[in-house]
Design a protein around this motif. Structure first.
Motif, PDB file in Angstrom:
ATOM      1  N   VAL A 168       0.822  -1.202   0.000  1.00 19.54           N
ATOM      2  CA  VAL A 168       0.000   0.000   0.000  1.00 19.54           C
ATOM      3  C   VAL A 168       0.861   1.259   0.000  1.00 19.54           C
ATOM      4  CG1 VAL A 168      -1.720   1.328   1.295  1.00 19.54           C
ATOM      5  CG2 VAL A 168      -1.912  -1.164   1.159  1.00 19.54           C
ATOM      6  N   PHE A 169       1.987   1.204   0.733  1.00 17.10           N
ATOM      7  CA  PHE A 169       2.793   2.405   0.931  1.00 17.10           C
ATOM      8  C   PHE A 169       4.115   2.379   0.171  1.00 17.10           C
ATOM      9  CE2 PHE A 169      -0.040   2.316   4.549  1.00 17.10           C
ATOM     10  CZ  PHE A 169      -0.448   3.637   4.668  1.00 17.10           C
ATOM     11  N   LYS A 170       4.173   1.635  -0.931  1.00 19.16           N
ATOM     12  CA  LYS A 170       5.429   1.545  -1.671  1.00 19.16           C
ATOM     13  C   LYS A 170       5.841   2.897  -2.248  1.00 19.16           C
ATOM     14  CE  LYS A 170       3.404   0.080  -6.104  1.00 19.16           C
ATOM     15  NZ  LYS A 170       3.468  -0.935  -7.180  1.00 19.16           N
ATOM     16  N   ASN A 171       4.862   3.685  -2.719  1.00 18.95           N
ATOM     17  CA  ASN A 171       5.202   5.016  -3.242  1.00 18.95           C
ATOM     18  C   ASN A 171       5.731   5.921  -2.142  1.00 18.95           C
ATOM     19  OD1 ASN A 171       4.422   4.434  -5.885  1.00 18.95           O
ATOM     20  ND2 ASN A 171       2.309   5.056  -5.532  1.00 18.95           N
ATOM     21  N   GLU A 172       5.111   5.831  -0.977  1.00 18.47           N
ATOM     22  CA  GLU A 172       5.564   6.648   0.151  1.00 18.47           C
ATOM     23  C   GLU A 172       6.977   6.263   0.567  1.00 18.47           C
ATOM     24  OE1 GLU A 172       2.532   5.597  -0.265  1.00 18.47           O
ATOM     25  OE2 GLU A 172       1.418   7.481  -0.201  1.00 18.47           O
ATOM     26  N   PHE A 173       7.298   4.948   0.497  1.00 17.86           N
ATOM     27  CA  PHE A 173       8.650   4.497   0.841  1.00 17.86           C
ATOM     28  C   PHE A 173       9.679   5.080  -0.127  1.00 17.86           C
ATOM     29  CE2 PHE A 173       6.750   0.444   2.836  1.00 17.86           C
ATOM     30  CZ  PHE A 173       6.582   1.109   4.043  1.00 17.86           C
ATOM     31  N   SER A 174       9.357   5.043  -1.420  1.00 14.52           N
ATOM     32  CA  SER A 174      10.304   5.568  -2.414  1.00 14.52           C
ATOM     33  C   SER A 174      10.498   7.071  -2.241  1.00 14.52           C
ATOM     34  CB  SER A 174       9.805   5.259  -3.828  1.00 14.52           C
ATOM     35  OG  SER A 174       8.590   5.924  -4.099  1.00 14.52           O
ATOM     36  N   GLN A 175       9.420   7.770  -1.888  1.00 12.25           N
ATOM     37  CA  GLN A 175       9.532   9.198  -1.655  1.00 12.25           C
ATOM     38  C   GLN A 175      10.384   9.483  -0.422  1.00 12.25           C
ATOM     39  OE1 GLN A 175       5.524  10.691  -1.513  1.00 12.25           O
ATOM     40  NE2 GLN A 175       5.045   9.857  -3.522  1.00 12.25           N
ATOM     41  N   LEU A 176      10.189   8.679   0.622  1.00 12.52           N
ATOM     42  CA  LEU A 176      10.977   8.872   1.842  1.00 12.52           C
ATOM     43  C   LEU A 176      12.462   8.680   1.566  1.00 12.52           C
ATOM     44  CD1 LEU A 176      11.136   9.295   4.898  1.00 12.52           C
ATOM     45  CD2 LEU A 176      10.783   6.828   5.187  1.00 12.52           C
ATOM     46  N   ILE A 177      12.790   7.656   0.779  1.00 11.08           N
ATOM     47  CA  ILE A 177      14.193   7.425   0.416  1.00 11.08           C
ATOM     48  C   ILE A 177      14.743   8.602  -0.380  1.00 11.08           C
ATOM     49  CG2 ILE A 177      15.724   5.967  -0.969  1.00 11.08           C
ATOM     50  CD1 ILE A 177      13.901   3.599  -0.241  1.00 11.08           C
ATOM     51  N   SER A 178      13.932   9.139  -1.289  1.00 11.55           N
ATOM     52  CA  SER A 178      14.366  10.284  -2.087  1.00 11.55           C
ATOM     53  C   SER A 178      14.605  11.509  -1.217  1.00 11.55           C
ATOM     54  CB  SER A 178      13.316  10.606  -3.158  1.00 11.55           C
ATOM     55  OG  SER A 178      13.133   9.521  -4.029  1.00 11.55           O
ATOM     56  N   ILE A 179      13.707  11.743  -0.252  1.00 10.51           N
ATOM     57  CA  ILE A 179      13.863  12.888   0.653  1.00 10.51           C
ATOM     58  C   ILE A 179      15.127  12.741   1.480  1.00 10.51           C
ATOM     59  CG2 ILE A 179      12.872  14.038   2.674  1.00 10.51           C
ATOM     60  CD1 ILE A 179      10.109  13.428   1.509  1.00 10.51           C
ATOM     61  N   ILE A 180      15.385  11.525   1.984  1.00  9.93           N
ATOM     62  CA  ILE A 180      16.602  11.283   2.765  1.00  9.93           C
ATOM     63  C   ILE A 180      17.840  11.520   1.908  1.00  9.93           C
ATOM     64  CG2 ILE A 180      17.958   9.493   3.920  1.00  9.93           C
ATOM     65  CD1 ILE A 180      15.317   8.268   4.863  1.00  9.93           C
ATOM     66  N   PHE A 181      17.783  11.084   0.636  1.00  9.90           N
ATOM     67  CA  PHE A 181      18.909  11.293  -0.284  1.00  9.90           C
ATOM     68  C   PHE A 181      19.185  12.778  -0.470  1.00  9.90           C
ATOM     69  CE2 PHE A 181      20.054  12.275  -4.718  1.00  9.90           C
ATOM     70  CZ  PHE A 181      21.333  11.720  -4.743  1.00  9.90           C
ATOM     71  N   ILE A 182      18.132  13.557  -0.694  1.00  4.64           N
ATOM     72  CA  ILE A 182      18.298  14.996  -0.877  1.00  4.64           C
ATOM     73  C   ILE A 182      18.857  15.631   0.393  1.00  4.64           C
ATOM     74  CG2 ILE A 182      17.109  17.188  -1.265  1.00  4.64           C
ATOM     75  CD1 ILE A 182      17.395  15.521  -3.760  1.00  4.64           C
ATOM     76  N   PHE A 183      18.317  15.228   1.542  1.00  2.00           N
ATOM     77  CA  PHE A 183      18.743  15.800   2.818  1.00  2.00           C
ATOM     78  C   PHE A 183      20.221  15.510   3.076  1.00  2.00           C
ATOM     79  CE2 PHE A 183      19.210  15.415   7.486  1.00  2.00           C
ATOM     80  CZ  PHE A 183      18.881  16.723   7.832  1.00  2.00           C
ATOM     81  N   ILE A 210       5.786  20.703  -1.584  1.00  2.00           N
ATOM     82  CA  ILE A 210       5.551  19.328  -2.033  1.00  2.00           C
ATOM     83  C   ILE A 210       5.820  18.335  -0.905  1.00  2.00           C
ATOM     84  CG2 ILE A 210       6.433  17.513  -3.555  1.00  2.00           C
ATOM     85  CD1 ILE A 210       4.639  19.375  -5.011  1.00  2.00           C
ATOM     86  N   VAL A 211       6.918  18.527  -0.180  1.00  2.00           N
ATOM     87  CA  VAL A 211       7.264  17.621   0.915  1.00  2.00           C
ATOM     88  C   VAL A 211       6.189  17.648   1.989  1.00  2.00           C
ATOM     89  CG1 VAL A 211       8.893  17.218   2.805  1.00  2.00           C
ATOM     90  CG2 VAL A 211       9.751  17.698   0.512  1.00  2.00           C
ATOM     91  N   VAL A 212       5.726  18.858   2.353  1.00  2.00           N
ATOM     92  CA  VAL A 212       4.689  18.982   3.390  1.00  2.00           C
ATOM     93  C   VAL A 212       3.397  18.309   2.935  1.00  2.00           C
ATOM     94  CG1 VAL A 212       3.198  20.621   4.591  1.00  2.00           C
ATOM     95  CG2 VAL A 212       5.644  21.067   4.425  1.00  2.00           C
ATOM     96  N   LEU A 213       3.001  18.541   1.675  1.00  2.00           N
ATOM     97  CA  LEU A 213       1.787  17.915   1.162  1.00  2.00           C
ATOM     98  C   LEU A 213       1.889  16.398   1.158  1.00  2.00           C
ATOM     99  CD1 LEU A 213       0.842  20.271  -1.823  1.00  2.00           C
ATOM    100  CD2 LEU A 213      -0.308  20.069   0.380  1.00  2.00           C
ATOM    101  N   ASN A 214       3.078  15.894   0.819  1.00  2.00           N
ATOM    102  CA  ASN A 214       3.259  14.442   0.826  1.00  2.00           C
ATOM    103  C   ASN A 214       3.197  13.872   2.224  1.00  2.00           C
ATOM    104  OD1 ASN A 214       4.190  12.761  -1.784  1.00  2.00           O
ATOM    105  ND2 ASN A 214       4.538  14.947  -2.102  1.00  2.00           N
ATOM    106  N   LEU A 215       3.752  14.589   3.186  1.00  2.00           N
ATOM    107  CA  LEU A 215       3.675  14.129   4.573  1.00  2.00           C
ATOM    108  C   LEU A 215       2.226  14.089   5.045  1.00  2.00           C
ATOM    109  CD1 LEU A 215       6.727  15.974   6.184  1.00  2.00           C
ATOM    110  CD2 LEU A 215       6.523  13.531   5.690  1.00  2.00           C
ATOM    111  N   LEU A 216       1.466  15.136   4.717  1.00  2.00           N
ATOM    112  CA  LEU A 216       0.051  15.155   5.085  1.00  2.00           C
ATOM    113  C   LEU A 216      -0.704  14.030   4.386  1.00  2.00           C
ATOM    114  CD1 LEU A 216      -0.681  19.000   4.964  1.00  2.00           C
ATOM    115  CD2 LEU A 216      -0.459  17.562   6.997  1.00  2.00           C
ATOM    116  N   SER A 217      -0.385  13.831   3.114  1.00  2.00           N
ATOM    117  CA  SER A 217      -1.033  12.765   2.356  1.00  2.00           C
ATOM    118  C   SER A 217      -0.746  11.398   2.970  1.00  2.00           C
ATOM    119  CB  SER A 217      -0.557  12.806   0.900  1.00  2.00           C
ATOM    120  OG  SER A 217      -1.066  11.723   0.167  1.00  2.00           O
ATOM    121  N   THR A 218       0.508  11.192   3.386  1.00  2.00           N
ATOM    122  CA  THR A 218       0.886   9.910   3.994  1.00  2.00           C
ATOM    123  C   THR A 218       0.160   9.703   5.318  1.00  2.00           C
ATOM    124  OG1 THR A 218       3.069  10.027   2.959  1.00  2.00           O
ATOM    125  CG2 THR A 218       2.823   8.534   4.827  1.00  2.00           C
TER     126      THR A 218
END
Length: 394
Positions: A116-131, A165-173
């Motif tokens: 269910v949350f595979k997209n959220e996982f990939s986004q989290l990895i991307s955010i960590i990479f950017i950070f 975008i990051v805030v909206l994704n966090l709220l969406s998750t």
């Protein structure tokens, strides 16, 4: 006579937690004379038909039951065919069947949390990479390229957009986790309650479709923020050129100029190089002949940058960024304490980098970096102060 529409496309706002809602929606469309013919990631495609009562079953797509293009295996289709269900279409989330009078609801594949949350996982990895890139990469705007970042409104807008975008994704998750708990853990089948998530699902799909592209663009911007500092330009566009210092211009010349600005700062970069092409006769032993070898012999160069800001904190941060860059390359950066030199430039501080024959001149609201094959006499200093320092006012 108006031609009757044969096909209809609707935005696909359904995610893996909306199986029952999707079934209800497809039945509603069938009553209106539209039968589902294809389900994609973005759109549902319907074909015109006679309005009728049709019950649908939406199974969860799993990798072991489908092949290329999410086409279900023969065994999988036959398994439901034996129960009176007809396969219509599918995608990577759902496989759609018509129940054909079958009573009850067949057993649906169980939903796994990771699925269910595979997209959220990939986004989290991307955010960590950017950070981590921002923290660890020396070229990010948190380090040496602060000047480029703070003086470029496009990079700043990119960062603001990225933050939204990051805030909206966090709220969406967070909303999706709440939905997952209600649908899967509590097994709440209330259609009206779960339909309230539809707006959130549409927003999530729009965000998710652009999120990875945005992160890739942002990564390039942040990891190489200096990028292309401009293109070749006419010497007439430069605030000051080699002619101002009575330098002889050779047959080849390259001039470059870039200006950027933001509500916080302004930045100007200019170069003026002149050189000649030298042709040398070289003997080739293999061919027993001579050929021409071309090289460039520089005659003179001039390079300067001006950073301007009304904020003392930004000026101090910019100076720290400049001095840090010299430390990174182990260059000898010396602060001058000569009162006469400070007076000639009318500056607060002056730093010299002997290795590069470069000077950093610090004022209350500007920082000038200049290097080149010129003499820093009183006449030339006045030219620089008059033309270069004032040239950033755009």
């Amino acid at each position: 006579m108006k031609k009757e529409k044969k096909k209809l496309k609707k935005f696909n706002s359904f995610d893996l937690l909306d199986a029952e809602i999707l079934e209800e929606y497809l039945s509603k469309m069938a009553l209106e004379g539209w039968i589902i013919s294809d389900i994609g990631r973005t759109f549902l495609t319907f074909e015109k038909s006679t309005p009728k009562v049709i019950k649908f079953f939406a199974d969860i797509t799993t990798n072991d039951l489908v092949g290329d293009n999410y086409i279900p295996t023969t065994d999988y289709v036959n398994h439901f065919k034996e129960k009176g269900l007809e396969h219509v279409c599918g995608n990577d989330d759902f496989q759609i069947f018509i129940k054909n009078g079958v009573k009850g609801t067949p057993e649906r594949r169980k939903l796994k949390f990771t699925r269910v949350f595979k997209n959220e996982f990939s986004q989290l990895i991307s955010i960590i990479f950017i950070f981590l890139s921002l923290l660890l990469n020396d070229n990010s705007f948190l380090h040496d390229s602060f000047i480029t970042f703070i003086s470029d409104k496009y990079i700043i807008l990119c960062m603001i957009f990225g933050g939204i975008i990051v805030v909206l994704n966090l709220l969406s998750t967070i909303l999706k986790i709440d939905k997952y708990i209600k649908v899967v853990k509590i097994n709440n089948d209330n259609f009206v309650h779960r339909r309230n998530f539809k707006i959130r699902d549409i927003l999530s799909k729009v965000i998710n479709s652009n999120f990875i592209f945005f992160l890739m663009t942002l990564s390039i911007t942040l990891l190489n923020p200096n990028g292309d500092l401009g293109g070749y330009t006419s010497k007439n566009e430069l605030p000051v050129s080699l002619e101002d210092f009575d330098v002889e211009i050779q047959e080849i010349r390259q001039c470059d100029l870039k200006k950027t600005s933001s509500p916080f700062a302004k930045y100007m970069y200019g170069t003026d190089d002149t050189y000649k092409e030298v042709v040398t006769k070289v003997y080739d032993e293999e061919s027993n002949s001579y050929y021409d070898e071309y090289s460039e012999e520089y005659s003179a160069s001039l390079s300067y940058t001006v950073f301007q800001s009304k904020s003392d904190k930004i000026i101090n941060k910019a100076l720290d960024s400049i001095l840090r860059s010299y430390d990174k390359f182990a260059l000898d950066c010396e602060k001058l304490n000569d009162a006469r030199e400070l007076k000639k430039w009318g500056a607060k501080e002056i730093y010299t980098i002997n290795t590069w024959d470069e000077k950093v001149i610090v004022y209350s609201d500007k920082i000038l970096k200049i290097s080149g094959d010129i003499e820093y006499n009183e006449k030339n200093i006045n030219i620089i102060k008059d033309k270069v320092l004032n040239g950033v006012n755009f």
